[in-house]
Scaffold this active site. Structure first.
Site, PDB file in Angstrom:
ATOM      1  N   ASN A  96     -15.369 -57.304  69.773  1.00 36.60           N
ATOM      2  CA  ASN A  96     -14.216 -58.045  69.240  1.00 36.60           C
ATOM      3  C   ASN A  96     -12.936 -57.221  69.196  1.00 36.60           C
ATOM      4  OD1 ASN A  96     -15.586 -60.395  68.973  1.00 36.60           O
ATOM      5  ND2 ASN A  96     -16.096 -60.124  66.822  1.00 36.60           N
ATOM      6  N   HIS A 120     -24.488 -57.868  64.376  1.00 33.46           N
ATOM      7  CA  HIS A 120     -23.470 -58.765  64.924  1.00 33.46           C
ATOM      8  C   HIS A 120     -23.954 -59.389  66.231  1.00 33.46           C
ATOM      9  CE1 HIS A 120     -19.316 -59.525  66.794  1.00 33.46           C
ATOM     10  NE2 HIS A 120     -19.549 -60.463  65.909  1.00 33.46           N
ATOM     11  N   SER A 159     -17.721 -60.886  61.937  1.00 36.95           N
ATOM     12  CA  SER A 159     -17.045 -60.532  63.192  1.00 36.95           C
ATOM     13  C   SER A 159     -16.039 -59.415  62.995  1.00 36.95           C
ATOM     14  CB  SER A 159     -16.245 -61.732  63.709  1.00 36.95           C
ATOM     15  OG  SER A 159     -17.071 -62.786  64.037  1.00 36.95           O
ATOM     16  N   GLU A 198     -24.828 -56.012  68.310  1.00 37.80           N
ATOM     17  CA  GLU A 198     -24.209 -54.777  67.829  1.00 37.80           C
ATOM     18  C   GLU A 198     -24.839 -54.434  66.480  1.00 37.80           C
ATOM     19  OE1 GLU A 198     -19.734 -55.031  69.772  1.00 37.80           O
ATOM     20  OE2 GLU A 198     -20.051 -56.019  67.861  1.00 37.80           O
TER      21      GLU A 198
HETATM   22  C1  LIG Z   1     -10.143 -66.550  68.485  1.00 43.72           C
HETATM   23  C2  LIG Z   1     -10.957 -65.302  68.601  1.00 43.72           C
HETATM   24  C3  LIG Z   1     -12.151 -65.357  67.792  1.00 43.72           C
HETATM   25  C4  LIG Z   1     -13.225 -64.372  68.080  1.00 43.72           C
HETATM   26  C5  LIG Z   1     -14.366 -64.766  67.198  1.00 43.72           C
HETATM   27  C6  LIG Z   1     -15.406 -63.768  67.122  1.00 43.72           C
HETATM   28  C7  LIG Z   1     -16.582 -64.089  67.951  1.00 43.72           C
HETATM   29  C8  LIG Z   1     -17.566 -63.016  67.774  1.00 43.72           C
HETATM   30  O1  LIG Z   1     -17.694 -62.377  66.715  1.00 43.72           O
HETATM   31  C9  LIG Z   1     -18.401 -62.629  68.901  1.00 43.72           C
HETATM   32  C10 LIG Z   1     -18.647 -63.665  69.948  1.00 43.72           C
HETATM   33  O2  LIG Z   1     -19.588 -64.403  69.908  1.00 43.72           O
HETATM   34  S1  LIG Z   1     -17.529 -63.685  71.197  1.00 43.72           S
HETATM   35  C11 LIG Z   1     -18.139 -64.942  72.255  1.00 43.72           C
HETATM   36  C12 LIG Z   1     -19.188 -64.436  73.182  1.00 43.72           C
HETATM   37  N1  LIG Z   1     -19.607 -65.513  74.054  1.00 43.72           N
HETATM   38  C13 LIG Z   1     -19.094 -65.701  75.250  1.00 43.72           C
HETATM   39  O3  LIG Z   1     -18.255 -64.948  75.730  1.00 43.72           O
HETATM   40  C14 LIG Z   1     -19.613 -66.911  75.976  1.00 43.72           C
HETATM   41  C15 LIG Z   1     -18.955 -67.084  77.304  1.00 43.72           C
HETATM   42  N2  LIG Z   1     -19.536 -68.226  77.979  1.00 43.72           N
HETATM   43  C16 LIG Z   1     -20.706 -68.153  78.626  1.00 43.72           C
HETATM   44  O4  LIG Z   1     -21.353 -67.118  78.720  1.00 43.72           O
HETATM   45  C17 LIG Z   1     -21.189 -69.426  79.249  1.00 43.72           C
HETATM   46  O5  LIG Z   1     -20.078 -70.273  79.463  1.00 43.72           O
HETATM   47  C18 LIG Z   1     -22.278 -70.189  78.402  1.00 43.72           C
HETATM   48  C19 LIG Z   1     -23.555 -69.366  78.369  1.00 43.72           C
HETATM   49  C20 LIG Z   1     -21.781 -70.432  76.977  1.00 43.72           C
HETATM   50  C21 LIG Z   1     -22.552 -71.547  79.014  1.00 43.72           C
HETATM   51  O6  LIG Z   1     -22.838 -71.359  80.340  1.00 43.72           O
HETATM   52  P1  LIG Z   1     -22.406 -72.410  81.456  1.00 43.72           P
HETATM   53  O7  LIG Z   1     -20.950 -72.603  81.327  1.00 43.72           O
HETATM   54  O8  LIG Z   1     -22.972 -71.949  82.752  1.00 43.72           O
HETATM   55  O9  LIG Z   1     -23.067 -73.756  80.982  1.00 43.72           O
HETATM   56  P2  LIG Z   1     -24.532 -74.255  81.056  1.00 43.72           P
HETATM   57  O10 LIG Z   1     -24.899 -74.575  82.473  1.00 43.72           O
HETATM   58  O11 LIG Z   1     -24.561 -75.344  80.044  1.00 43.72           O
HETATM   59  O12 LIG Z   1     -25.460 -73.073  80.542  1.00 43.72           O
HETATM   60  C22 LIG Z   1     -25.883 -71.929  81.308  1.00 43.72           C
HETATM   61  C23 LIG Z   1     -27.267 -71.523  80.907  1.00 43.72           C
HETATM   62  O13 LIG Z   1     -27.326 -71.157  79.530  1.00 43.72           O
HETATM   63  C24 LIG Z   1     -28.210 -72.028  78.812  1.00 43.72           C
HETATM   64  N3  LIG Z   1     -27.567 -72.396  77.562  1.00 43.72           N
HETATM   65  C25 LIG Z   1     -26.253 -72.583  77.355  1.00 43.72           C
HETATM   66  N4  LIG Z   1     -26.016 -72.836  76.060  1.00 43.72           N
HETATM   67  C26 LIG Z   1     -27.217 -72.799  75.439  1.00 43.72           C
HETATM   68  C27 LIG Z   1     -27.623 -72.951  74.106  1.00 43.72           C
HETATM   69  N5  LIG Z   1     -26.738 -73.209  73.118  1.00 43.72           N
HETATM   70  N6  LIG Z   1     -28.941 -72.830  73.806  1.00 43.72           N
HETATM   71  C28 LIG Z   1     -29.835 -72.571  74.773  1.00 43.72           C
HETATM   72  N7  LIG Z   1     -29.508 -72.399  76.064  1.00 43.72           N
HETATM   73  C29 LIG Z   1     -28.208 -72.514  76.394  1.00 43.72           C
HETATM   74  C30 LIG Z   1     -28.431 -73.230  79.680  1.00 43.72           C
HETATM   75  O14 LIG Z   1     -29.711 -73.751  79.518  1.00 43.72           O
HETATM   76  C31 LIG Z   1     -28.228 -72.646  81.068  1.00 43.72           C
HETATM   77  O15 LIG Z   1     -29.424 -72.067  81.542  1.00 43.72           O
HETATM   78  P3  LIG Z   1     -29.847 -72.226  83.086  1.00 43.72           P
HETATM   79  O16 LIG Z   1     -30.365 -73.602  83.129  1.00 43.72           O
HETATM   80  O17 LIG Z   1     -30.845 -71.142  83.309  1.00 43.72           O
HETATM   81  O18 LIG Z   1     -28.592 -72.034  83.896  1.00 43.72           O
HETATM   82  N1  LIG Z   2     -18.174 -68.162  65.829  1.00 45.28           N
HETATM   83  C1  LIG Z   2     -18.562 -67.102  66.499  1.00 45.28           C
HETATM   84  O1  LIG Z   2     -18.546 -67.092  67.736  1.00 45.28           O
HETATM   85  C2  LIG Z   2     -19.046 -65.888  65.782  1.00 45.28           C
HETATM   86  C3  LIG Z   2     -18.951 -65.773  64.401  1.00 45.28           C
HETATM   87  N2  LIG Z   2     -19.453 -64.645  63.780  1.00 45.28           N
HETATM   88  C4  LIG Z   2     -19.398 -64.523  62.336  1.00 45.28           C
HETATM   89  O2  LIG Z   2     -20.503 -65.262  61.788  1.00 45.28           O
HETATM   90  C5  LIG Z   2     -20.131 -65.829  60.535  1.00 45.28           C
HETATM   91  C6  LIG Z   2     -20.305 -67.326  60.602  1.00 45.28           C
HETATM   92  O3  LIG Z   2     -19.498 -67.843  61.631  1.00 45.28           O
HETATM   93  P1  LIG Z   2     -19.753 -69.301  62.226  1.00 45.28           P
HETATM   94  O4  LIG Z   2     -21.211 -69.562  62.296  1.00 45.28           O
HETATM   95  O5  LIG Z   2     -18.919 -69.395  63.433  1.00 45.28           O
HETATM   96  O6  LIG Z   2     -19.115 -70.188  61.070  1.00 45.28           O
HETATM   97  P2  LIG Z   2     -19.309 -71.752  60.766  1.00 45.28           P
HETATM   98  O7  LIG Z   2     -18.056 -72.213  60.129  1.00 45.28           O
HETATM   99  O8  LIG Z   2     -19.816 -72.459  61.974  1.00 45.28           O
HETATM  100  O9  LIG Z   2     -20.510 -71.755  59.695  1.00 45.28           O
HETATM  101  C7  LIG Z   2     -20.424 -71.157  58.434  1.00 45.28           C
HETATM  102  C8  LIG Z   2     -21.411 -71.878  57.514  1.00 45.28           C
HETATM  103  O10 LIG Z   2     -21.521 -71.137  56.299  1.00 45.28           O
HETATM  104  C9  LIG Z   2     -21.670 -72.079  55.245  1.00 45.28           C
HETATM  105  N3  LIG Z   2     -21.322 -71.417  53.992  1.00 45.28           N
HETATM  106  C10 LIG Z   2     -20.097 -71.086  53.536  1.00 45.28           C
HETATM  107  N4  LIG Z   2     -20.193 -70.444  52.357  1.00 45.28           N
HETATM  108  C11 LIG Z   2     -21.526 -70.364  52.073  1.00 45.28           C
HETATM  109  C12 LIG Z   2     -22.275 -69.806  50.989  1.00 45.28           C
HETATM  110  N5  LIG Z   2     -21.671 -69.202  49.963  1.00 45.28           N
HETATM  111  N6  LIG Z   2     -23.617 -69.906  51.019  1.00 45.28           N
HETATM  112  C13 LIG Z   2     -24.248 -70.523  52.061  1.00 45.28           C
HETATM  113  N7  LIG Z   2     -23.585 -71.071  53.107  1.00 45.28           N
HETATM  114  C14 LIG Z   2     -22.244 -70.980  53.107  1.00 45.28           C
HETATM  115  C15 LIG Z   2     -20.766 -73.238  55.620  1.00 45.28           C
HETATM  116  O11 LIG Z   2     -21.145 -74.420  54.939  1.00 45.28           O
HETATM  117  C16 LIG Z   2     -20.972 -73.301  57.133  1.00 45.28           C
HETATM  118  O12 LIG Z   2     -21.988 -74.210  57.479  1.00 45.28           O
HETATM  119  C17 LIG Z   2     -18.703 -65.359  60.253  1.00 45.28           C
HETATM  120  O13 LIG Z   2     -18.759 -64.185  59.492  1.00 45.28           O
HETATM  121  C18 LIG Z   2     -18.165 -65.088  61.664  1.00 45.28           C
HETATM  122  O14 LIG Z   2     -17.129 -64.149  61.665  1.00 45.28           O
HETATM  123  C19 LIG Z   2     -20.078 -63.642  64.467  1.00 45.28           C
HETATM  124  C20 LIG Z   2     -20.235 -63.739  65.824  1.00 45.28           C
HETATM  125  C21 LIG Z   2     -19.685 -64.853  66.595  1.00 45.28           C
END
Ligand SMILES: CCCCCCCC(=O)CC(=O)SCCNC(=O)CCNC(=O)[C@H](O)C(C)(C)COP(=O)(O)OP(=O)(O)OC[C@H]1O[C@@H](n2cnc3c(N)ncnc32)[C@H](O)[C@@H]1OP(=O)(O)O
Ligand SMILES: NC(=O)C1=CN([C@@H]2O[C@H](COP(=O)(O)OP(=O)(O)OC[C@H]3O[C@@H](n4cnc5c(N)ncnc54)[C@H](O)[C@@H]3O)[C@@H](O)[C@H]2O)C=CC1
Length: 309
Positions: free
Chosen positions: A214, A164, A143, A176
């Site tokens: 991010n 990413h 990330s 990305e």
């Molecule tokens: C502290 C800072 C740290 C930053 C860390 C870095 C993170 C990163 O590196 C980058 C990231 O990932 S940032 C996060 C990006 N993600 C978001 O912003 C998600 C925001 N949330 C959403 O889009 C919806 O709440 C969401 C889609 C999640 C759920 O939607 P709803 O709230 O409407 O709930 P549902 O009704 O359950 O779902 C909507 C539709 O999506 C399908 N679905 C949800 N989760 C699923 C899953 N896990 N697998 C498969 N399908 C899934 C669900 O079926 C539903 O579909 P429809 O039946 O067609 O509506």
């Molecule tokens: N959580 C998020 O929304 C996002 C996270 N990322 C990135 O993806 C990566 C993973 O994040 P998450 O899945 O959230 O973490 P997580 O904590 O859910 O999973 C990490 C996994 O890696 C395993 N692990 C640690 N060291 C290891 C090794 N040496 N060999 C094999 N497995 C090992 C751990 O046992 C754990 O199951 C990080 O680099 C994070 O920054 C990227 C996009 C979104």
């Protein structure tokens, strides 16, 4: 012009050859992200090995993948038999392992999604570099860490980049694709082509902190935390405000719990170390406290909010 066309044709055919060659994918890490990436790769016809050092994490990931793929299939197919066929074929292409090194020996692409820690990632890639075939492309799903620094652990910087994904991977459409100066054009093109076969929309980004999403999202989340720390508003009210006032699907606190407070902490701590004077990268006492108590968010059952286990 003819020379340019010839070069373009050659690099296109090279990258087409590389992307066509991406059949076997190894995903290292079976947490939130690794499980999602492995699932989507299996759904889109790849043979996938999902690896984690922790056998329990693999079991949990299998359960999450099972649940998620049923949701995907239900949406994709009106017909139950077709849905079941899709699920069983996809799961049939997915195997698991707890040994990273032996899982890359026939891999065309390795996507690393382990803990957000530079030294741990470098150690892993150094081991994989010695074991993987020459043609294998390595990518990190980090990330926030510099792709160039992770790649330093290998002798294949030309076949190294960032892929990413976003959480939840089966739903979020964006990928990305990050290149470092050494990434070859053929590798970059192969990563973009593979992203498309995964059903994602790709955007290109240089190896800068936070890439695109991010770099904007993390300071926004931490500003929300600072607002709560000052006592200006409660987490619930901030979440409600951003959902109803700005149209976000989740408020910042719901999203922090969803992605993992531990990952959020790793990110800002790393950025603050590299750029200590940047006020946007300031850490937060509240987040530090929750993480020190093992309250990582949804995945641990409690973070800003409490969740049923
Ligand atoms: C502290 C800072 C740290 C930053 C860390 C870095 C993170 C990163 O590196 C980058 C990231 O990932 S940032 C996060 C990006 N993600 C978001 O912003 C998600 C925001 N949330 C959403 O889009 C919806 O709440 C969401 C889609 C999640 C759920 O939607 P709803 O709230 O409407 O709930 P549902 O009704 O359950 O779902 C909507 C539709 O999506 C399908 N679905 C949800 N989760 C699923 C899953 N896990 N697998 C498969 N399908 C899934 C669900 O079926 C539903 O579909 P429809 O039946 O067609 O509506
Ligand atoms: N959580 C998020 O929304 C996002 C996270 N990322 C990135 O993806 C990566 C993973 O994040 P998450 O899945 O959230 O973490 P997580 O904590 O859910 O999973 C990490 C996994 O890696 C395993 N692990 C640690 N060291 C290891 C090794 N040496 N060999 C094999 N497995 C090992 C751990 O046992 C754990 O199951 C990080 O680099 C994070 O920054 C990227 C996009 C979104």
């Amino acid at each position: 012009m003819a020379f340019f066309n010839q070069l373009t044709r050659r690099s296109l055919s090279q990258s087409a050859a590389m992307s066509a060659a991406i059949k076997n994918v190894t995903v290292i890490g079976s947490g939130l992200m690794g499980a999602g990436i492995a699932q989507v790769a299996a759904q889109t016809g790849h043979t996938v090995t999902m690896v984690d050092i922790d056998g329990e994490a693999v079991k949990k990931a299998e359960k999450r993948i099972g649940d998620s793929i049923h949701r995907v299939a239900k949406k994709k197919f009106a017909d139950g038999d077709e849905a079941n066929k899709f699920i069983s074929e996809a799961l049939g292409r997915l195997s698991t392992s707890t040994d990273a090194v032996s899982s890359v020996t026939a891999s065309d692409l390795v996507v690393e999604a382990i803990v957000e820690n530079l030294d741990v990632k470098k150690k892993l890639f150094a081991q994989l570099d010695a074991a993987a075939p020459q043609h294998t492309i390595f990518a990190s799903n980090t990330s926030s860490l510099p792709i160039g620094k992770i790649a330093e652990a290998t002798n294949r910087k030309d076949r190294f980049g960032g892929l990413h994904f976003f959480n939840p991977v089966p739903v979020m459409k964006l990928l990305e694709v990050v290149r470092i100066p050494e990434t070859s054009q053929a590798t970059y093109d192969a990563m973009v082509a593979w992203g498309k076969t995964m059903g994602k929309v790709t955007v290109a980004c240089k190896d800068t902190p936070g890439f695109i999403v991010n770099r904007l999202l993390v300071p926004y989340m931490f500003e929300a935390v600072r607002m709560v720390e000052r006592g200006d508003a409660s987490p619930r009210d901030v979440d409600t405000a951003m959902k109803l006032g700005a149209g976000y699907p989740m408020g910042p606190f719901e999203l922090m719990d969803y992605v993992g407070l531990d990952t959020g902490k790793f990110i800002v701590d790393g950025w603050a170390k590299a750029d200590p004077d940047n006020p946007l990268f300031k850490s937060s006492e509240l987040v530090n406290k929750l993480v020190s108590e093992g309250k990582f968010g949804v995945k641990s059952g409690e973070g800003i909010y409490k969740y049923k286990k």
